[in-house]
Design a protein around this motif. Sequence first.
Motif, short mmCIF file in Angstrom:
data_model
loop_
_atom_site.label_atom_id
_atom_site.label_comp_id
_atom_site.label_asym_id
_atom_site.label_seq_id
_atom_site.Cartn_x
_atom_site.Cartn_y
_atom_site.Cartn_z
N ALA A 174 7.61 88.40 -10.18
CA ALA A 174 7.02 88.20 -8.97
C ALA A 174 8.11 87.65 -8.02
N LEU A 175 9.15 87.15 -8.26
CA LEU A 175 10.18 86.94 -7.39
C LEU A 175 10.91 88.26 -6.99
N LEU A 176 11.06 89.09 -8.02
CA LEU A 176 11.63 90.35 -7.60
C LEU A 176 11.03 91.64 -7.13
N ASP A 177 9.64 91.17 -6.79
CA ASP A 177 8.69 92.23 -6.60
C ASP A 177 9.34 93.01 -5.25
N PRO A 178 9.32 94.34 -5.10
CA PRO A 178 10.03 94.98 -4.15
C PRO A 178 9.29 94.73 -2.74
N GLY A 198 8.48 90.03 -2.83
CA GLY A 198 9.49 89.07 -3.40
C GLY A 198 10.81 89.20 -2.68
N ILE A 199 11.70 88.47 -3.28
CA ILE A 199 12.82 88.26 -2.45
C ILE A 199 13.76 89.24 -1.93
N PRO A 200 13.93 90.46 -2.76
CA PRO A 200 14.65 91.71 -2.25
C PRO A 200 13.84 92.27 -1.18
#
Length: 310
Positions: free
Chosen positions: A140-144, A147-149
């Motif tokens: 979830a945090l790295l969802d394009p 998320g953060i990115p």
Amino acid sequence: MSSLSLAAVSGRRVKARRAGVGVTRPGFAWAIPATLFFLLFAILPLALVAVLSFTSWDGVTAPHFNGLANWTKLIHDPVMTQSIWLTLVLTVLGIVTQTPISILLGVWAAGPQRNRAVLSAIFFVPLLLSATAVSVLWRALLDPNFGIPGQLPSLFGNGNLLGSQAGSIAVLTFVGMWQFTPLHALLYQGGARAVPQVLYQAAAIDGAGTVRQFFHITLPQLRNTMITSMILMVVGGLTTFDTVLILTQGGPGTDTTVSAYYMYEQGFKEYDFGAGSAIALVLVVVATLISLAVVRLSGYDKMRSTAEGI
């Protein structure tokens, strides 16, 4: 009896204890429950997997013996070769990234710093989470998109870190480091607390500073702890599955299809449990050989306890 005679008797008793004379050790009967448990839940399933690796079985009908067909298939399977390579790469990256950080954190946590207990407790929180929960969290945090990115295009480009092999491997390495570094730091914390303080006191008298004490006293004393930690990392790296399943599903394509995930695909997606069993047996053999090599090359097998009577 004179004091000289008492001293002689005491000396003989100490020598006898060190030689094992008169020391009562647990009999074989004490090992029977653990032995039965190991045979029932480790050796027996392993033997069944070995038998299944020579069969063709879809998990529903009766298994059929097919000789070396599964093994021949694996030898000529490029995905299997790639999966072994990727597994070894992730294992090495895990050791390289987690070892120095966990040593530093473990040694720090063993010290008398202010608020050390509170900060250590906070840092060890990832250790309480399951690998599935950690993987879902970082997915979830790295969802394009959300998320953060996706919010920092200047650092992450299009934000799709899992869209390439290099990015996916980097993410898997980072997530593994975030979750399992606290475990190894806990091992090093216990090892650092067992180092005799008299060694540091003598070094301080000789003018050695904190850095020299760390490299010349702490690290050598943590040698056996380091070997134990590395063996755990090797076994954990070779059996990585749930993180790959949730974060990358072996993709993009087969770029992150490690051996454990390929075993899952063969067994539970292709319904070829014979081939899956062969892959499982390969993992067991590779993990055992690497662990034995680490033990032998490090001299860990020659380690003796310093406790009296052991």
